[in-house]
Write a protein that holds these residues in place. Sequence first.
Motif, PDB file in Angstrom:
ATOM      1  N   SER A   1     -11.389 -21.508  15.170  1.00 37.45           N
ATOM      2  CA  SER A   1     -10.374 -20.781  15.942  1.00 37.45           C
ATOM      3  C   SER A   1      -9.002 -20.930  15.297  1.00 37.45           C
ATOM      4  O   SER A   1      -8.236 -19.959  15.205  1.00 37.45           O
ATOM      5  N   LYS A   2      -8.687 -22.130  14.812  1.00 34.93           N
ATOM      6  CA  LYS A   2      -7.396 -22.331  14.133  1.00 34.93           C
ATOM      7  C   LYS A   2      -7.354 -21.568  12.820  1.00 34.93           C
ATOM      8  O   LYS A   2      -6.315 -21.031  12.428  1.00 34.93           O
TER       9      LYS A   2
ATOM     10  N   TYR B   1      -8.856 -18.720  12.172  1.00 38.23           N
ATOM     11  CA  TYR B   1      -8.647 -17.304  12.465  1.00 38.23           C
ATOM     12  C   TYR B   1      -7.193 -17.029  12.849  1.00 38.23           C
ATOM     13  O   TYR B   1      -6.603 -16.017  12.449  1.00 38.23           O
ATOM     14  N   VAL B   2      -6.589 -17.936  13.614  1.00 38.59           N
ATOM     15  CA  VAL B   2      -5.175 -17.778  13.974  1.00 38.59           C
ATOM     16  C   VAL B   2      -4.311 -17.831  12.717  1.00 38.59           C
ATOM     17  O   VAL B   2      -3.396 -17.019  12.524  1.00 38.59           O
ATOM     18  N   ASN B   3      -4.584 -18.789  11.846  1.00 34.35           N
ATOM     19  CA  ASN B   3      -3.816 -18.917  10.614  1.00 34.35           C
ATOM     20  C   ASN B   3      -4.019 -17.692   9.715  1.00 34.35           C
ATOM     21  O   ASN B   3      -3.090 -17.226   9.050  1.00 34.35           O
TER      22      ASN B   3
ATOM     23  N   ALA C   1      -4.577 -14.652  10.679  1.00 38.51           N
ATOM     24  CA  ALA C   1      -3.788 -13.548  11.223  1.00 38.51           C
ATOM     25  C   ALA C   1      -2.326 -13.694  10.816  1.00 38.51           C
ATOM     26  O   ALA C   1      -1.668 -12.708  10.432  1.00 38.51           O
ATOM     27  N   ALA C   2      -1.804 -14.917  10.893  1.00 35.31           N
ATOM     28  CA  ALA C   2      -0.418 -15.152  10.479  1.00 35.31           C
ATOM     29  C   ALA C   2      -0.248 -14.913   8.984  1.00 35.31           C
ATOM     30  O   ALA C   2       0.755 -14.344   8.531  1.00 35.31           O
TER      31      ALA C   2
ATOM     32  N   ASN D   1      -9.285 -19.344   3.567  1.00 40.21           N
ATOM     33  CA  ASN D   1      -8.030 -19.377   4.309  1.00 40.21           C
ATOM     34  C   ASN D   1      -6.891 -20.029   3.519  1.00 40.21           C
ATOM     35  O   ASN D   1      -5.778 -20.144   4.014  1.00 40.21           O
TER      36      ASN D   1
ATOM     37  N   ASN E   1     -15.188 -15.202  16.091  1.00 38.28           N
ATOM     38  CA  ASN E   1     -14.495 -14.066  15.503  1.00 38.28           C
ATOM     39  C   ASN E   1     -14.381 -12.967  16.561  1.00 38.28           C
ATOM     40  O   ASN E   1     -15.393 -12.577  17.167  1.00 38.28           O
TER      41      ASN E   1
ATOM     42  N   SER F   1     -11.495  -7.024  22.238  1.00 36.05           N
ATOM     43  CA  SER F   1     -11.117  -7.816  21.069  1.00 36.05           C
ATOM     44  C   SER F   1     -11.602  -7.159  19.779  1.00 36.05           C
ATOM     45  O   SER F   1     -10.941  -7.241  18.744  1.00 36.05           O
TER      46      SER F   1
END
Length: 309
Positions: A16-17, A19-21, A23-24, A90, A209, A217
Amino acid sequence: MTHQQPVILAEMPSLSKLYVNAAAQAARRRLLGTHDAAVLPTDSHEVRGVTVAVENLTAYQHLIGETASDVLPAGFIHAIAFPLAMSVLNRDDFPLPLLGMIHLRNSVEQRSPLVFTDVLDMTARVDNLRGHRAGTQVDVIAEVRRSGSSEVHWRGVSTYLAKGVFLPGIDKPTAQAPRGEFSAPDPTALWHLGVDTGRAYAAVSGDFNPIHLSVLSAKALGMRRSIAHGMYLASRALADVGPARGDSFTWDVEFDAPVFLPSRVALEIATDHSGSVAWKHSSFVAWNPGSGRRHFSGTVAALPAQDCG
């Protein structure tokens, strides 16, 4: 590619982290236009001392249709190692965007069985950056050993496509011959996949995801509906092959078209009983029974005894 000493991570990364990273990171790249060089990171990532929760293994076996056993299914090992593999994609020096990557194919060597009491060391790296008619593709290689051992028991190569991303210096391949016309055979199984299939697999695999979780989503990432995880489908087909695969085998899958949820999926499994080793080779293909469009296909082949490690 020359590989350096592995980057040792203290624990398995959080998907989850990641995927957040990701996106950023995608937002930064859109603004700055950075990291468009066709160079892969040479570092591998490694996590040592990975253990398996028996309740998670049991839930996975139940969902996929595997027989309850102490042995870790090949697809379950892929799921355990997946966050480590994603952590390499990532990295800031990885040239392709993680979000939106399309899983084209997967090739696994299950060289010898692993059981839930084994403590595992895992490594992941990327290799073979190359062109594709629709973008750029790359291989993600994961290997699993028993803790402290140099012997690889499981090895997976996942090929991903960054659609629409063309890096400088990476040539497009010449036109590839189209795959042969697909004519649906008589199915040996028919799967009924509910709208919650993606959420159920995410719960046992950790892969949340957004394209797999809900209509909303998935639409946020450009899909018309949520889609089933490719490795859920492939692992379920492997479970349907059953004992024919043996204890040590290769497992190859090629993905053609996504399975939108909810859906019905027709499957045919054919097993070759000829030769000196009974049940040494199986093939499978899955398709949409309404449109006849092929979703994925693959093979499972027993490894010779001398290759089993």
